[in-house]
Design a protein around this motif. Sequence first.
Motif, PDB file in Angstrom:
ATOM      1  N   ILE A   1       0.710  -1.220  -0.251  1.00 50.37           N
ATOM      2  CA  ILE A   1       0.066  -0.178   0.121  1.00 50.37           C
ATOM      3  C   ILE A   1       0.990   1.110  -0.050  1.00 50.37           C
ATOM      4  O   ILE A   1       0.651   2.182  -0.760  1.00 50.37           O
ATOM      5  CB  ILE A   1      -0.981  -0.042   1.227  1.00 50.37           C
ATOM      6  N   ASP A   2       1.836   1.293   0.839  1.00 51.04           N
ATOM      7  CA  ASP A   2       2.892   2.410   0.796  1.00 51.04           C
ATOM      8  C   ASP A   2       4.072   1.900   1.390  1.00 51.04           C
ATOM      9  O   ASP A   2       4.185   0.931   2.169  1.00 51.04           O
ATOM     10  CB  ASP A   2       2.404   3.182   1.957  1.00 51.04           C
ATOM     11  N   ALA A   3       5.318   2.415   0.781  1.00 51.05           N
ATOM     12  CA  ALA A   3       6.671   1.766   1.043  1.00 51.05           C
ATOM     13  C   ALA A   3       7.571   3.127   1.203  1.00 51.05           C
ATOM     14  O   ALA A   3       7.325   4.331   0.132  1.00 51.05           O
ATOM     15  CB  ALA A   3       7.196   1.194   0.040  1.00 51.05           C
ATOM     16  N   LYS A   4       8.158   3.492   2.279  1.00 48.51           N
ATOM     17  CA  LYS A   4       8.905   4.620   2.560  1.00 48.51           C
ATOM     18  C   LYS A   4      10.252   3.774   2.968  1.00 48.51           C
ATOM     19  O   LYS A   4      10.423   3.024   3.713  1.00 48.51           O
ATOM     20  CB  LYS A   4       8.390   5.547   3.784  1.00 48.51           C
ATOM     21  N   ALA A   5      11.573   4.636   2.970  1.00 51.58           N
ATOM     22  CA  ALA A   5      12.574   4.289   3.141  1.00 51.58           C
ATOM     23  C   ALA A   5      13.501   5.326   3.628  1.00 51.58           C
ATOM     24  O   ALA A   5      13.342   6.618   2.915  1.00 51.58           O
ATOM     25  CB  ALA A   5      13.507   3.557   2.316  1.00 51.58           C
ATOM     26  N   ARG A   6      14.417   5.333   4.530  1.00 48.24           N
ATOM     27  CA  ARG A   6      15.343   6.397   4.749  1.00 48.24           C
ATOM     28  C   ARG A   6      16.582   5.984   5.219  1.00 48.24           C
ATOM     29  O   ARG A   6      16.720   4.843   5.780  1.00 48.24           O
ATOM     30  CB  ARG A   6      14.789   7.387   5.498  1.00 48.24           C
ATOM     31  N   TRP A   7      17.947   6.657   4.854  1.00 52.11           N
ATOM     32  CA  TRP A   7      19.105   6.505   5.368  1.00 52.11           C
ATOM     33  C   TRP A   7      19.379   6.820   6.729  1.00 52.11           C
ATOM     34  O   TRP A   7      19.017   8.228   7.161  1.00 52.11           O
ATOM     35  CB  TRP A   7      20.204   6.731   4.474  1.00 52.11           C
ATOM     36  N   ILE A   8      19.477   6.124   7.663  1.00 51.71           N
ATOM     37  CA  ILE A   8      20.386   6.699   9.101  1.00 51.71           C
ATOM     38  C   ILE A   8      21.407   6.383   9.267  1.00 51.71           C
ATOM     39  O   ILE A   8      21.950   5.182   9.604  1.00 51.71           O
ATOM     40  CB  ILE A   8      19.182   6.217  10.147  1.00 51.71           C
ATOM     41  N   GLY A   9      22.595   7.406   9.091  1.00 50.01           N
ATOM     42  CA  GLY A   9      23.814   6.782   8.805  1.00 50.01           C
ATOM     43  C   GLY A   9      24.059   6.046   7.976  1.00 50.01           C
ATOM     44  O   GLY A   9      24.109   6.366   6.633  1.00 50.01           O
ATOM     45  N   HIS A  10      24.558   4.901   7.898  1.00 51.36           N
ATOM     46  CA  HIS A  10      24.958   3.973   6.870  1.00 51.36           C
ATOM     47  C   HIS A  10      24.145   2.957   6.673  1.00 51.36           C
ATOM     48  O   HIS A  10      24.225   1.999   5.797  1.00 51.36           O
ATOM     49  CB  HIS A  10      26.479   3.434   7.014  1.00 51.36           C
ATOM     50  N   LYS A  11      23.250   2.840   7.572  1.00 49.92           N
ATOM     51  CA  LYS A  11      21.900   1.736   7.293  1.00 49.92           C
ATOM     52  C   LYS A  11      20.663   2.414   6.817  1.00 49.92           C
ATOM     53  O   LYS A  11      20.300   3.435   7.118  1.00 49.92           O
ATOM     54  CB  LYS A  11      21.688   1.270   8.870  1.00 49.92           C
ATOM     55  N   LEU A  12      19.797   1.547   6.016  1.00 49.75           N
ATOM     56  CA  LEU A  12      18.613   1.717   5.531  1.00 49.75           C
ATOM     57  C   LEU A  12      17.466   1.316   6.439  1.00 49.75           C
ATOM     58  O   LEU A  12      17.494   0.207   6.839  1.00 49.75           O
ATOM     59  CB  LEU A  12      18.726   1.219   4.283  1.00 49.75           C
TER      60      LEU A  12
END
Length: 169
Positions: free
Chosen positions: A98-109
């Motif tokens: 339905i919905d997909a979001k992602a973000r980088w926090i430091g070197h990790k996704l």
Amino acid sequence: MWLLCCPCSGKGAALIADGYHARTDGLTSLAVVIGALGVWLGFPLADPIVGLLITIAIFGIVWQSARSVVTRMLDGVEPGVIDDIHHAAEHIPGIKIIDAKARWIGHKLHADVAISVDQDQPLSQANKIAASFESEMFEHMPALAAANVRFSSGEAEHDHPNPRGHLHG
């Protein structure tokens, strides 16, 4: 060399910029040799022409690096990351993203995904589907550190920012 070809390999933006820098150094060294060879063969304009080509190459690589770093600083992800989430879902029958979001926090996704499954299934089966999907995401995305998979009613959540219909003062 693989790192230079795949900017979404999960490495930090600074490490990718270092790869671009190393590539620039190699191209610059090669161009200097070509320019010196041209001057030695009697073509005096070879040196300034090579200098201009090196400058253009450096500006191009600086642009690539800056774009990557600024995108990460603004919590952006490469378009392929969301595509990878959808690809992982294709391996699991009975699931709809339905919905997909992602973000980088430091070197990790970190990923946050709302899914929909057949509502006639028992909750235990739906949870197994969600766990399988989470496993697929970790398999397809080596840089993924955390995945929040949650169930949704099947409508895009951004269409209904306040599902309860009341406002908070």
